[in-house]
Design a protein around this motif. Structure first.
Motif, PDB file in Angstrom:
ATOM      1  N   THR A 114     -84.802 -12.041  34.061  1.00 45.59           N
ATOM      2  CA  THR A 114     -84.342 -12.473  35.645  1.00 45.59           C
ATOM      3  C   THR A 114     -83.310 -10.819  35.968  1.00 45.59           C
ATOM      4  OG1 THR A 114     -82.270 -12.988  34.840  1.00 45.59           O
ATOM      5  CG2 THR A 114     -84.128 -14.827  35.748  1.00 45.59           C
ATOM      6  N   SER A 115     -83.145  -9.575  34.761  1.00 45.72           N
ATOM      7  CA  SER A 115     -81.802  -8.627  35.295  1.00 45.72           C
ATOM      8  C   SER A 115     -83.572  -7.460  36.249  1.00 45.72           C
ATOM      9  CB  SER A 115     -82.679  -7.796  34.062  1.00 45.72           C
ATOM     10  OG  SER A 115     -81.665  -6.661  34.209  1.00 45.72           O
ATOM     11  N   GLY A 116     -83.153  -7.349  37.141  1.00 46.11           N
ATOM     12  CA  GLY A 116     -83.629  -7.030  37.940  1.00 46.11           C
ATOM     13  C   GLY A 116     -83.904  -8.240  39.341  1.00 46.11           C
ATOM     14  N   LEU A 117     -84.430  -9.401  39.036  1.00 48.21           N
ATOM     15  CA  LEU A 117     -85.227  -9.946  39.872  1.00 48.21           C
ATOM     16  C   LEU A 117     -84.805  -9.640  41.468  1.00 48.21           C
ATOM     17  CD1 LEU A 117     -87.512 -12.171  40.052  1.00 48.21           C
ATOM     18  CD2 LEU A 117     -85.317 -13.569  39.482  1.00 48.21           C
ATOM     19  N   ARG A 118     -85.692 -10.064  42.181  1.00 49.98           N
ATOM     20  CA  ARG A 118     -85.541 -10.594  44.014  1.00 49.98           C
ATOM     21  C   ARG A 118     -85.706 -11.354  44.209  1.00 49.98           C
ATOM     22  NH1 ARG A 118     -82.788  -7.165  42.273  1.00 49.98           N
ATOM     23  NH2 ARG A 118     -82.148  -4.705  42.649  1.00 49.98           N
ATOM     24  N   GLY A 119     -85.230 -11.928  45.524  1.00 52.55           N
ATOM     25  CA  GLY A 119     -85.651 -13.007  46.034  1.00 52.55           C
ATOM     26  C   GLY A 119     -85.485 -14.272  45.532  1.00 52.55           C
ATOM     27  N   VAL A 120     -84.697 -14.122  44.639  1.00 47.18           N
ATOM     28  CA  VAL A 120     -84.557 -15.751  43.854  1.00 47.18           C
ATOM     29  C   VAL A 120     -82.266 -15.632  44.162  1.00 47.18           C
ATOM     30  CG1 VAL A 120     -84.654 -17.399  41.621  1.00 47.18           C
ATOM     31  CG2 VAL A 120     -86.134 -15.834  42.165  1.00 47.18           C
ATOM     32  N   LYS A 145     -91.096 -13.403  38.902  1.00 50.30           N
ATOM     33  CA  LYS A 145     -90.903 -12.996  40.596  1.00 50.30           C
ATOM     34  C   LYS A 145     -90.466 -11.617  40.260  1.00 50.30           C
ATOM     35  CE  LYS A 145     -90.365 -16.808  43.159  1.00 50.30           C
ATOM     36  NZ  LYS A 145     -89.692 -17.774  43.781  1.00 50.30           N
ATOM     37  N   ASN A 146     -89.835 -10.695  39.407  1.00 52.81           N
ATOM     38  CA  ASN A 146     -89.659  -9.449  39.042  1.00 52.81           C
ATOM     39  C   ASN A 146     -90.907  -8.963  38.683  1.00 52.81           C
ATOM     40  OD1 ASN A 146     -87.651  -8.033  38.087  1.00 52.81           O
ATOM     41  ND2 ASN A 146     -86.397  -8.947  36.435  1.00 52.81           N
ATOM     42  N   SER A 147     -90.655  -7.783  39.742  1.00 52.71           N
ATOM     43  CA  SER A 147     -91.496  -6.806  39.313  1.00 52.71           C
ATOM     44  C   SER A 147     -91.178  -5.826  38.305  1.00 52.71           C
ATOM     45  CB  SER A 147     -91.048  -5.355  40.612  1.00 52.71           C
ATOM     46  OG  SER A 147     -89.633  -5.166  40.851  1.00 52.71           O
ATOM     47  N   LEU A 148     -90.050  -6.148  37.612  1.00 53.06           N
ATOM     48  CA  LEU A 148     -89.360  -5.304  35.980  1.00 53.06           C
ATOM     49  C   LEU A 148     -89.968  -3.911  36.265  1.00 53.06           C
ATOM     50  CD1 LEU A 148     -91.507  -7.600  33.693  1.00 53.06           C
ATOM     51  CD2 LEU A 148     -89.458  -7.992  33.962  1.00 53.06           C
ATOM     52  N   PRO A 149     -89.031  -3.638  36.590  1.00 52.14           N
ATOM     53  CA  PRO A 149     -88.057  -2.312  36.388  1.00 52.14           C
ATOM     54  C   PRO A 149     -88.180  -1.911  35.336  1.00 52.14           C
ATOM     55  CG  PRO A 149     -87.233  -3.158  37.635  1.00 52.14           C
ATOM     56  CD  PRO A 149     -87.611  -4.585  37.293  1.00 52.14           C
ATOM     57  N   ASP A 150     -88.489  -0.435  34.795  1.00 49.35           N
ATOM     58  CA  ASP A 150     -88.480   0.960  34.051  1.00 49.35           C
ATOM     59  C   ASP A 150     -87.237   0.674  33.852  1.00 49.35           C
ATOM     60  OD1 ASP A 150     -90.655   0.360  33.022  1.00 49.35           O
ATOM     61  OD2 ASP A 150     -91.666   1.566  33.827  1.00 49.35           O
ATOM     62  N   ARG A 151     -86.045   0.283  33.452  1.00 53.27           N
ATOM     63  CA  ARG A 151     -84.882  -0.060  33.212  1.00 53.27           C
ATOM     64  C   ARG A 151     -83.940  -1.362  33.475  1.00 53.27           C
ATOM     65  NH1 ARG A 151     -84.864   0.861  39.282  1.00 53.27           N
ATOM     66  NH2 ARG A 151     -84.557  -0.636  39.686  1.00 53.27           N
ATOM     67  N   CYS A 152     -83.366  -0.961  32.945  1.00 52.28           N
ATOM     68  CA  CYS A 152     -82.642  -2.950  32.185  1.00 52.28           C
ATOM     69  C   CYS A 152     -81.022  -2.314  31.745  1.00 52.28           C
ATOM     70  CB  CYS A 152     -82.986  -3.635  30.672  1.00 52.28           C
ATOM     71  SG  CYS A 152     -82.681  -5.304  31.413  1.00 52.28           S
ATOM     72  N   SER A 173     -84.682   3.897  20.206  1.00 49.48           N
ATOM     73  CA  SER A 173     -86.373   3.536  20.523  1.00 49.48           C
ATOM     74  C   SER A 173     -86.346   1.894  21.196  1.00 49.48           C
ATOM     75  CB  SER A 173     -86.568   3.447  18.883  1.00 49.48           C
ATOM     76  OG  SER A 173     -87.971   3.392  19.167  1.00 49.48           O
ATOM     77  N   PHE A 174     -85.849   1.017  21.005  1.00 53.15           N
ATOM     78  CA  PHE A 174     -86.031  -0.152  21.791  1.00 53.15           C
ATOM     79  C   PHE A 174     -85.753   0.597  23.593  1.00 53.15           C
ATOM     80  CE2 PHE A 174     -85.049  -3.981  23.530  1.00 53.15           C
ATOM     81  CZ  PHE A 174     -86.865  -5.203  23.429  1.00 53.15           C
ATOM     82  N   ARG A 175     -84.625   1.303  23.369  1.00 45.52           N
ATOM     83  CA  ARG A 175     -84.140   1.584  24.698  1.00 45.52           C
ATOM     84  C   ARG A 175     -85.467   2.326  25.417  1.00 45.52           C
ATOM     85  NH1 ARG A 175     -78.888   2.324  22.376  1.00 45.52           N
ATOM     86  NH2 ARG A 175     -77.523   0.577  23.069  1.00 45.52           N
ATOM     87  N   LYS A 176     -85.779   3.871  24.328  1.00 45.71           N
ATOM     88  CA  LYS A 176     -86.677   4.285  25.730  1.00 45.71           C
ATOM     89  C   LYS A 176     -87.769   3.624  25.975  1.00 45.71           C
ATOM     90  CE  LYS A 176     -88.558   8.069  26.349  1.00 45.71           C
ATOM     91  NZ  LYS A 176     -88.057   9.523  27.431  1.00 45.71           N
ATOM     92  N   SER A 177     -88.402   2.348  24.655  1.00 48.98           N
ATOM     93  CA  SER A 177     -89.288   1.586  25.122  1.00 48.98           C
ATOM     94  C   SER A 177     -89.392   1.327  26.675  1.00 48.98           C
ATOM     95  CB  SER A 177     -89.764   0.415  23.773  1.00 48.98           C
ATOM     96  OG  SER A 177     -88.773  -0.762  24.125  1.00 48.98           O
ATOM     97  N   ILE A 178     -88.122   0.692  26.718  1.00 44.49           N
ATOM     98  CA  ILE A 178     -88.333  -0.106  28.716  1.00 44.49           C
ATOM     99  C   ILE A 178     -87.743   0.650  29.393  1.00 44.49           C
ATOM    100  CG2 ILE A 178     -85.806  -1.136  29.758  1.00 44.49           C
ATOM    101  CD1 ILE A 178     -87.035  -3.346  27.816  1.00 44.49           C
ATOM    102  N   LEU A 179     -86.940   1.992  28.966  1.00 45.13           N
ATOM    103  CA  LEU A 179     -87.553   3.111  30.333  1.00 45.13           C
ATOM    104  C   LEU A 179     -89.266   3.322  30.326  1.00 45.13           C
ATOM    105  CD1 LEU A 179     -84.758   5.161  29.211  1.00 45.13           C
ATOM    106  CD2 LEU A 179     -84.575   3.834  31.047  1.00 45.13           C
ATOM    107  N   LEU A 180     -89.537   3.361  28.982  1.00 44.92           N
ATOM    108  CA  LEU A 180     -91.121   3.909  29.276  1.00 44.92           C
ATOM    109  C   LEU A 180     -91.867   2.946  30.342  1.00 44.92           C
ATOM    110  CD1 LEU A 180     -91.979   5.053  25.907  1.00 44.92           C
ATOM    111  CD2 LEU A 180     -91.651   6.456  28.104  1.00 44.92           C
ATOM    112  N   GLY A 181     -91.636   1.668  29.896  1.00 45.69           N
ATOM    113  CA  GLY A 181     -91.929   0.238  30.416  1.00 45.69           C
ATOM    114  C   GLY A 181     -92.330  -1.314  29.991  1.00 45.69           C
ATOM    115  N   ARG A 182     -91.398  -1.107  30.725  1.00 47.03           N
ATOM    116  CA  ARG A 182     -90.621  -2.605  30.217  1.00 47.03           C
ATOM    117  C   ARG A 182     -91.667  -3.516  30.271  1.00 47.03           C
ATOM    118  NH1 ARG A 182     -86.511  -5.164  34.977  1.00 47.03           N
ATOM    119  NH2 ARG A 182     -85.951  -7.203  32.998  1.00 47.03           N
TER     120      ARG A 182
END
Length: 324
Positions: free
Chosen positions: A316-322, A243-250, A297-306
């Motif tokens: 579940t990081s950033g998950l809403r509705g649960v 359900k997580n929209s997986l925003p480009d941050r973690c 590099s891995f942090r950058k890949s998350i910021l570009l497209g998690r």
């Protein structure tokens, strides 16, 4: 006085780094991690079907962390850490030197999660006298059939008696340890949540619900709870997606890495098979790895497209509705 300021200052630096990176999309790393997960072993006595270790799907080598490696790493990190989790994959109490890992933790909030099969009276006494701050015990049912449907090869009476041993020892030695029962919710046990909560109360433990991670797509019908608030997934196109929209941050990549039993640093607790190794602590210091090119590099890949990172599928990081 200066030593007492290091931890709070590090929290501020780490938080600043994460927020700046998330807002700008450009990686900034100042400070060290606030928390760390340490895998004492990836061996387990149970065969839980949706666990990478217990199911046998784990492809990395099995083993036990060297206490010397642990001490070197913690000596470097302890000034900065607010908490240490002495678990990842596997059952930490299987480590032959398990209690040696507890006795050295003086300045940091230390947590252990166990399946509860090794909480004898003697071990319970050692745990409550060790300075451990929190003990999480998995108990996913109130009867043997329901419990062992997921905790394959487990014995519910052994676990309940173990919890009683810990609570008795806590009272006897006037310990402040937090005892927490964790209930992983599935279709097979969700109806037992009220009774499980009552059981935890009788056992003098706190109680928390956890949404189940499903790693085998073919098992979704077996485990997915009917109550949507207990599930991190939704059915889509005949399959399931988080359900997580997986925003480009973690935040995990700035706050709490994981160290495997053999000294590999991985970005978070969802990299269960160590697919994304940031470095090896047998060769480099943690600081060099933390600030190194692989991590950046891995942090950058998350910021570009998690959403393009495989291990994020169950995150579940950033998950809403649960709620749980």
């Amino acid at each position: 006085m200066i030593q007492q300021l290091i931890k709070p200052s590090n929290v501020v630096l780490t938080g600043y780094s994460y927020l700046k990176s998330a807002i700008t999309g450009s990686v900034t790393v100042k400070g060290m991690p606030v928390a760390v997960g340490v895998e004492l072993t990836n061996n387990c006595n149970l065969k839980c079907p949706e666990c990478s270790s217990g199911s046998g799907r784990m492809i990395r080598e099995r083993g036990f962390m060297d206490i010397g490696l642990f001490n070197r790493v913690i000596e470097e990190l302890d000034p900065y850490l607010c908490s240490i989790n002495l678990y990842f994959q596997g059952e930490p109490m299987l480590h032959p030197l398990f209690f040696s890992f507890l006795t050295n933790r003086i300045h940091t909030y230390t947590v252990v999660s166990t399946n509860g099969h090794f909480l004898s009276e003697e071990n319970a006494k050692k745990i409550v006298r060790s300075g451990l701050k929190k003990l999480i015990i998995s108990l996913d049912g109130i009867d043997q059939d329901t419990y062992s449907a997921y905790r394959v090869n487990g014995n519910i009476d052994t676990v309940i008696n173990g919890i009683k041993n810990v609570t008795d020892a806590k009272k006897r030695y006037k310990s402040s340890i937090n005892i927490e029962i964790q209930f992983v919710v599935s279709k097979l046990n969700e109806h037992q949540i009220p009774e499980a909560r009552d059981l935890a109360h009788r056992l003098k433990a706190s109680f928390i619900l956890k949404s189940m991670q499903i790693i085998n797509p073919g098992d979704i019908g077996t485990w997915l709870p009917s109550e949507k608030r207990f599930s991190r997934y939704k059915i889509k196109n005949g399959g399931y997606v988080i359900k997580n929209s997986l925003p480009d941050r973690c935040a995990r990549l700035w706050f709490n890495p994981v160290i495997t039993w053999d000294g590999k640093v991985v970005p978070c607790c969802f990299d269960k098979d160590a697919e994304f190794v940031m470095g090896d602590l047998n060769q480099d210091s943690f600081r060099d790895i933390w600030n190194g090119p692989k991590y950046r590099s891995f942090r950058k890949s998350i910021l570009l497209g998690r959403h393009m990172i495989d291990i994020c599928r169950n995150c579940t990081s950033g998950l809403r509705g649960v709620k749980y």
